[in-house]
Write a protein that holds these residues in place. Structure first.
Motif, PDB file in Angstrom:
ATOM      1  N   ARG A 114      54.504  73.020  22.683  1.00 47.98           N
ATOM      2  CA  ARG A 114      54.383  72.622  21.394  1.00 47.98           C
ATOM      3  C   ARG A 114      55.599  72.986  20.596  1.00 47.98           C
ATOM      4  NH1 ARG A 114      49.517  70.754  19.635  1.00 47.98           N
ATOM      5  NH2 ARG A 114      47.890  71.058  20.969  1.00 47.98           N
ATOM      6  N   ASP A 115      55.936  72.312  19.519  1.00 47.18           N
ATOM      7  CA  ASP A 115      56.999  72.607  18.645  1.00 47.18           C
ATOM      8  C   ASP A 115      56.738  73.901  17.927  1.00 47.18           C
ATOM      9  OD1 ASP A 115      58.554  72.712  16.119  1.00 47.18           O
ATOM     10  OD2 ASP A 115      59.395  70.918  16.993  1.00 47.18           O
ATOM     11  N   LYS A 116      57.633  75.002  18.008  1.00 45.48           N
ATOM     12  CA  LYS A 116      57.545  76.209  17.327  1.00 45.48           C
ATOM     13  C   LYS A 116      57.230  76.042  15.927  1.00 45.48           C
ATOM     14  CE  LYS A 116      59.535  79.354  20.732  1.00 45.48           C
ATOM     15  NZ  LYS A 116      60.856  79.999  21.055  1.00 45.48           N
ATOM     16  N   ARG A 117      57.878  75.270  15.204  1.00 44.34           N
ATOM     17  CA  ARG A 117      57.933  75.029  13.725  1.00 44.34           C
ATOM     18  C   ARG A 117      56.504  74.387  13.335  1.00 44.34           C
ATOM     19  NH1 ARG A 117      60.068  71.611  10.436  1.00 44.34           N
ATOM     20  NH2 ARG A 117      61.119  70.375  11.922  1.00 44.34           N
ATOM     21  N   THR A 118      56.557  73.080  13.906  1.00 38.70           N
ATOM     22  CA  THR A 118      55.424  72.356  13.349  1.00 38.70           C
ATOM     23  C   THR A 118      54.092  72.438  14.117  1.00 38.70           C
ATOM     24  OG1 THR A 118      56.050  70.576  14.897  1.00 38.70           O
ATOM     25  CG2 THR A 118      57.167  70.579  12.814  1.00 38.70           C
ATOM     26  N   GLY A 119      54.069  73.182  15.391  1.00 38.97           N
ATOM     27  CA  GLY A 119      52.703  73.127  15.941  1.00 38.97           C
ATOM     28  C   GLY A 119      52.395  71.820  16.872  1.00 38.97           C
ATOM     29  N   LYS A 120      53.306  70.889  16.603  1.00 35.07           N
ATOM     30  CA  LYS A 120      52.645  69.652  17.338  1.00 35.07           C
ATOM     31  C   LYS A 120      53.188  69.748  18.608  1.00 35.07           C
ATOM     32  CE  LYS A 120      52.929  66.327  13.359  1.00 35.07           C
ATOM     33  NZ  LYS A 120      53.528  65.307  12.750  1.00 35.07           N
ATOM     34  N   THR A 121      52.280  68.852  19.482  1.00 33.10           N
ATOM     35  CA  THR A 121      52.494  68.893  20.843  1.00 33.10           C
ATOM     36  C   THR A 121      53.943  68.024  21.179  1.00 33.10           C
ATOM     37  OG1 THR A 121      51.896  68.021  22.932  1.00 33.10           O
ATOM     38  CG2 THR A 121      51.381  66.798  21.048  1.00 33.10           C
ATOM     39  N   LYS A 122      54.464  68.424  22.112  1.00 34.94           N
ATOM     40  CA  LYS A 122      55.756  67.615  22.606  1.00 34.94           C
ATOM     41  C   LYS A 122      55.521  66.840  23.582  1.00 34.94           C
ATOM     42  CE  LYS A 122      59.349  70.987  21.429  1.00 34.94           C
ATOM     43  NZ  LYS A 122      60.635  71.759  21.747  1.00 34.94           N
ATOM     44  N   GLY A 123      54.437  66.636  23.993  1.00 33.23           N
ATOM     45  CA  GLY A 123      53.979  65.308  24.745  1.00 33.23           C
ATOM     46  C   GLY A 123      53.869  65.541  26.416  1.00 33.23           C
ATOM     47  N   TYR A 124      54.228  67.060  26.674  1.00 32.14           N
ATOM     48  CA  TYR A 124      53.979  67.208  28.117  1.00 32.14           C
ATOM     49  C   TYR A 124      53.499  68.799  28.251  1.00 32.14           C
ATOM     50  CZ  TYR A 124      58.555  69.861  27.058  1.00 32.14           C
ATOM     51  OH  TYR A 124      59.519  70.763  26.598  1.00 32.14           O
ATOM     52  N   GLY A 125      53.409  69.116  29.344  1.00 31.40           N
ATOM     53  CA  GLY A 125      52.510  70.665  29.637  1.00 31.40           C
ATOM     54  C   GLY A 125      52.902  70.822  31.090  1.00 31.40           C
ATOM     55  N   PHE A 126      52.185  72.010  31.348  1.00 30.48           N
ATOM     56  CA  PHE A 126      52.209  72.569  32.860  1.00 30.48           C
ATOM     57  C   PHE A 126      50.849  73.076  33.357  1.00 30.48           C
ATOM     58  CE2 PHE A 126      56.517  72.854  30.942  1.00 30.48           C
ATOM     59  CZ  PHE A 126      57.309  72.320  32.002  1.00 30.48           C
ATOM     60  N   VAL A 127      50.668  73.009  34.491  1.00 36.96           N
ATOM     61  CA  VAL A 127      49.273  73.389  35.217  1.00 36.96           C
ATOM     62  C   VAL A 127      49.937  74.350  36.299  1.00 36.96           C
ATOM     63  CG1 VAL A 127      47.294  72.814  36.162  1.00 36.96           C
ATOM     64  CG2 VAL A 127      48.180  71.426  34.375  1.00 36.96           C
ATOM     65  N   SER A 128      49.060  75.745  36.310  1.00 39.61           N
ATOM     66  CA  SER A 128      49.649  76.400  37.336  1.00 39.61           C
ATOM     67  C   SER A 128      48.334  76.599  38.461  1.00 39.61           C
ATOM     68  CB  SER A 128      49.924  77.996  36.716  1.00 39.61           C
ATOM     69  OG  SER A 128      49.954  78.884  37.806  1.00 39.61           O
ATOM     70  N   PHE A 129      48.918  76.646  39.588  1.00 41.62           N
ATOM     71  CA  PHE A 129      47.945  76.755  40.811  1.00 41.62           C
ATOM     72  C   PHE A 129      48.464  78.210  41.686  1.00 41.62           C
ATOM     73  CE2 PHE A 129      47.817  72.330  39.772  1.00 41.62           C
ATOM     74  CZ  PHE A 129      46.636  72.164  39.717  1.00 41.62           C
ATOM     75  N   ALA A 130      47.462  79.005  42.409  1.00 40.83           N
ATOM     76  CA  ALA A 130      47.937  79.918  43.307  1.00 40.83           C
ATOM     77  C   ALA A 130      48.200  79.312  44.544  1.00 40.83           C
ATOM     78  CB  ALA A 130      46.907  80.797  43.406  1.00 40.83           C
ATOM     79  N   ASN A 131      47.771  78.141  44.934  1.00 40.03           N
ATOM     80  CA  ASN A 131      47.775  77.811  46.148  1.00 40.03           C
ATOM     81  C   ASN A 131      48.687  76.270  46.374  1.00 40.03           C
ATOM     82  OD1 ASN A 131      47.414  76.605  49.022  1.00 40.03           O
ATOM     83  ND2 ASN A 131      45.304  77.778  49.003  1.00 40.03           N
ATOM     84  N   PRO A 132      49.515  76.163  47.177  1.00 42.92           N
ATOM     85  CA  PRO A 132      50.272  74.733  47.161  1.00 42.92           C
ATOM     86  C   PRO A 132      49.464  73.865  47.574  1.00 42.92           C
ATOM     87  CG  PRO A 132      51.104  76.119  49.204  1.00 42.92           C
ATOM     88  CD  PRO A 132      50.330  77.075  48.110  1.00 42.92           C
ATOM     89  N   SER A 133      48.643  74.129  48.361  1.00 40.37           N
ATOM     90  CA  SER A 133      47.622  72.882  48.935  1.00 40.37           C
ATOM     91  C   SER A 133      46.717  72.185  47.776  1.00 40.37           C
ATOM     92  CB  SER A 133      46.703  73.229  49.931  1.00 40.37           C
ATOM     93  OG  SER A 133      45.742  74.193  49.630  1.00 40.37           O
TER      94      SER A 133
END
Length: 189
Positions: A114-133
């Motif tokens: 998110r944009d730090k100033r406005t709080g609006k989404t920037k249109g992307y994100g990340f998902v974390s996994f412990a396992n590569p499979s």
């Protein structure tokens, strides 16, 4: 008649005054100005420690000829496998993204940028996994699927490639605790 009622009134008011004084003393023991100051000082010092800890853990980044430090990366698990999720709609937040990938066994966390100033989404994100499979399975199964109002685009995140390795080494060397030298007493040689 007036003189006989006066001592009686005094006894009542004295006893009420005494009870009030006891209550005040008890409350004063519970919350004294000193106690308030010590609580404020403790809160301030913990905030300073937290800020210092966050600053210490800030990951140095480098891309497009620019260098900066990213304290938000300290919140992510170390040595995880991360997916980049693009084309996210405005309605997608961390919870929506988490629910979309929670069925994968080694799912850690999901975050919408998110944009730090406005709080609006920037249109992307990340998902974390412990396992590569699980990352591979999520990439295969979820690419093009609707999350919110739009189909998402997935690819393996390249965040590790943007870490400034030289700055990271300097940072680790700087923050390593130096062993304290034992002071020798006057009598001990």
């Amino acid at each position: 008649a007036v003189s006989s009622s006066t001592p009686f009134t005094c006894v009542i008011s004295c006893s009420i005054f005494g009870q009030a004084q006891q209550l005040f003393q008890r409350d004063a023991q519970i919350v004294t100005p000193e106690a308030l100051e010590s609580v404020k000082a403790a809160l301030a010092s913990s905030e300073i420690e937290h800020k210092a800890e966050t600053k210490k853990k800030a990951i140095p980044r480098k891309a497009a000829g620019q260098s900066w430090e990213d304290p938000t990366l300290a919140e992510w698990p170390e040595n995880d496998f991360r997916l980049f999720c693009g084309d996210l709609g405005n309605e997608v937040n961390d919870d929506v993204l988490s629910k979309a990938f929670a069925r994968f066994p080694s799912f850690n966390m999901a975050r919408v940028v998110r944009d730090k100033r406005t709080g609006k989404t920037k249109g992307y994100g990340f998902v974390s996994f412990a396992n590569p499979s699980d990352l591979a399975a999520a990439l295969k199964e979820m690419n093009g699927k609707y999350v919110g109002n739009r189909p998402i685009k997935l690819r393996k995140s390249n965040w590790k490639e943007r870490i400034d390795q030289d700055a990271l080494v300097r940072q680790k060397n700087h923050y390593q605790k130096k062993p304290k030298l034992q002071k020798k007493g006057i009598l001990h040689k």
